[in-house]
Motif scaffolding. Structure first.
Motif, PDB file in Angstrom:
ATOM      1  N   PHE A  26      53.440  57.801  -9.651  1.00  0.00           N
ATOM      2  CA  PHE A  26      54.627  57.088  -9.179  1.00  0.00           C
ATOM      3  C   PHE A  26      55.187  57.715  -7.911  1.00  0.00           C
ATOM      4  O   PHE A  26      55.461  57.015  -6.925  1.00  0.00           O
ATOM      5  CB  PHE A  26      55.701  57.065 -10.277  1.00  0.00           C
ATOM      6  N   PHE A  27      55.361  59.029  -7.908  1.00  0.00           N
ATOM      7  CA  PHE A  27      55.971  59.683  -6.755  1.00  0.00           C
ATOM      8  C   PHE A  27      55.036  59.724  -5.548  1.00  0.00           C
ATOM      9  O   PHE A  27      55.504  59.694  -4.404  1.00  0.00           O
ATOM     10  CB  PHE A  27      56.473  61.076  -7.122  1.00  0.00           C
ATOM     11  N   LEU A  28      53.727  59.793  -5.774  1.00  0.00           N
ATOM     12  CA  LEU A  28      52.781  59.691  -4.653  1.00  0.00           C
ATOM     13  C   LEU A  28      52.847  58.303  -4.021  1.00  0.00           C
ATOM     14  O   LEU A  28      52.827  58.171  -2.792  1.00  0.00           O
ATOM     15  CB  LEU A  28      51.356  59.979  -5.117  1.00  0.00           C
ATOM     16  N   THR A  29      52.947  57.286  -4.865  1.00  0.00           N
ATOM     17  CA  THR A  29      53.081  55.923  -4.349  1.00  0.00           C
ATOM     18  C   THR A  29      54.384  55.771  -3.567  1.00  0.00           C
ATOM     19  O   THR A  29      54.392  55.170  -2.485  1.00  0.00           O
ATOM     20  CB  THR A  29      53.027  54.908  -5.507  1.00  0.00           C
ATOM     21  N   ALA A  30      55.463  56.323  -4.109  1.00  0.00           N
ATOM     22  CA  ALA A  30      56.742  56.254  -3.409  1.00  0.00           C
ATOM     23  C   ALA A  30      56.672  56.981  -2.069  1.00  0.00           C
ATOM     24  O   ALA A  30      57.145  56.465  -1.049  1.00  0.00           O
ATOM     25  CB  ALA A  30      57.850  56.857  -4.281  1.00  0.00           C
ATOM     26  N   ALA A  31      56.069  58.165  -2.050  1.00  0.00           N
ATOM     27  CA  ALA A  31      55.950  58.927  -0.799  1.00  0.00           C
ATOM     28  C   ALA A  31      55.128  58.157   0.226  1.00  0.00           C
ATOM     29  O   ALA A  31      55.494  58.100   1.405  1.00  0.00           O
ATOM     30  CB  ALA A  31      55.322  60.289  -1.070  1.00  0.00           C
ATOM     31  N   TRP A  32      54.025  57.574  -0.211  1.00  0.00           N
ATOM     32  CA  TRP A  32      53.170  56.819   0.695  1.00  0.00           C
ATOM     33  C   TRP A  32      53.913  55.622   1.284  1.00  0.00           C
ATOM     34  O   TRP A  32      53.850  55.361   2.488  1.00  0.00           O
ATOM     35  CB  TRP A  32      51.908  56.360  -0.039  1.00  0.00           C
ATOM     36  N   GLN A  33      54.642  54.896   0.451  1.00  0.00           N
ATOM     37  CA  GLN A  33      55.373  53.726   0.926  1.00  0.00           C
ATOM     38  C   GLN A  33      56.515  54.130   1.870  1.00  0.00           C
ATOM     39  O   GLN A  33      56.812  53.427   2.843  1.00  0.00           O
ATOM     40  CB  GLN A  33      55.911  52.908  -0.248  1.00  0.00           C
ATOM     41  N   ILE A  34      57.146  55.257   1.602  1.00  0.00           N
ATOM     42  CA  ILE A  34      58.217  55.727   2.481  1.00  0.00           C
ATOM     43  C   ILE A  34      57.645  56.160   3.826  1.00  0.00           C
ATOM     44  O   ILE A  34      58.257  55.918   4.870  1.00  0.00           O
ATOM     45  CB  ILE A  34      59.023  56.853   1.790  1.00  0.00           C
ATOM     46  N   ILE A  35      56.469  56.787   3.817  1.00  0.00           N
ATOM     47  CA  ILE A  35      55.824  57.141   5.092  1.00  0.00           C
ATOM     48  C   ILE A  35      55.511  55.879   5.883  1.00  0.00           C
ATOM     49  O   ILE A  35      55.758  55.810   7.094  1.00  0.00           O
ATOM     50  CB  ILE A  35      54.547  57.968   4.857  1.00  0.00           C
ATOM     51  N   LEU A  36      54.974  54.871   5.212  1.00  0.00           N
ATOM     52  CA  LEU A  36      54.680  53.609   5.905  1.00  0.00           C
ATOM     53  C   LEU A  36      55.946  52.982   6.477  1.00  0.00           C
ATOM     54  O   LEU A  36      55.948  52.450   7.594  1.00  0.00           O
ATOM     55  CB  LEU A  36      53.986  52.624   4.952  1.00  0.00           C
ATOM     56  N   TYR A  37      57.041  53.068   5.732  1.00  0.00           N
ATOM     57  CA  TYR A  37      58.318  52.544   6.218  1.00  0.00           C
ATOM     58  C   TYR A  37      58.790  53.332   7.440  1.00  0.00           C
ATOM     59  O   TYR A  37      59.257  52.748   8.420  1.00  0.00           O
ATOM     60  CB  TYR A  37      59.356  52.600   5.096  1.00  0.00           C
ATOM     61  N   GLY A  38      58.664  54.656   7.382  1.00  0.00           N
ATOM     62  CA  GLY A  38      59.054  55.485   8.525  1.00  0.00           C
ATOM     63  C   GLY A  38      58.230  55.174   9.761  1.00  0.00           C
ATOM     64  O   GLY A  38      58.749  55.119  10.879  1.00  0.00           O
ATOM     65  N   ILE A  39      56.936  54.957   9.569  1.00  0.00           N
ATOM     66  CA  ILE A  39      56.070  54.609  10.699  1.00  0.00           C
ATOM     67  C   ILE A  39      56.469  53.263  11.286  1.00  0.00           C
ATOM     68  O   ILE A  39      56.498  53.085  12.508  1.00  0.00           O
ATOM     69  CB  ILE A  39      54.592  54.626  10.257  1.00  0.00           C
ATOM     70  N   SER A  40      56.814  52.311  10.406  1.00  0.00           N
ATOM     71  CA  SER A  40      57.236  51.001  10.920  1.00  0.00           C
ATOM     72  C   SER A  40      58.576  51.102  11.653  1.00  0.00           C
ATOM     73  O   SER A  40      58.790  50.415  12.655  1.00  0.00           O
ATOM     74  CB  SER A  40      57.310  49.969   9.799  1.00  0.00           C
ATOM     75  N   LEU A  41      59.475  51.975  11.177  1.00  0.00           N
ATOM     76  CA  LEU A  41      60.741  52.178  11.895  1.00  0.00           C
ATOM     77  C   LEU A  41      60.475  52.739  13.283  1.00  0.00           C
ATOM     78  O   LEU A  41      61.106  52.328  14.265  1.00  0.00           O
ATOM     79  CB  LEU A  41      61.651  53.141  11.118  1.00  0.00           C
ATOM     80  N   ARG A  42      59.550  53.684  13.361  1.00  0.00           N
ATOM     81  CA  ARG A  42      59.218  54.298  14.650  1.00  0.00           C
ATOM     82  C   ARG A  42      58.579  53.284  15.602  1.00  0.00           C
ATOM     83  O   ARG A  42      58.943  53.196  16.777  1.00  0.00           O
ATOM     84  CB  ARG A  42      58.279  55.477  14.451  1.00  0.00           C
TER      85      ARG A  42
END
Length: 85
Positions: A26-42
């Protein structure tokens, strides 16, 4: 927890390990999705409206925290099974 205390030690460790593995997934999935969100923000250049501060470093820092949590859960799982030795 009261139910687990009445079970044999090996079954208790297996259940604890299973729950830790589910938590890590669960937390690996959350971390991965948050990284993808951060990349999209950038890539979209999203900044705060008032001071024009970029959000993506904070979002990526949050995902690093989730990776740290996964490492802590992994350490706990390893220590559970080292107790038996």
């Amino acid at each position: 927890d009261m139910l687990l205390d009445k079970l044999p030690s090996r079954i208790h460790k297996l259940i604890h390990t299973f729950m830790n593995v589910v938590s890590m997934i669960f937390f690996l999935t959350a971390a991965w999705q948050i990284i993808l969100y951060g990349i999209s923000l950038r890539s979209n250049g999203v900044v705060s409206q008032t001071i024009q501060f970029a959000f993506y470093p904070l979002v990526i820092l949050c995902s690093i925290g989730f990776f740290g949590l996964v490492l802590a859960i992994m350490k706990e799982t390893i220590l559970i099974w080292k107790e038996a030795s």
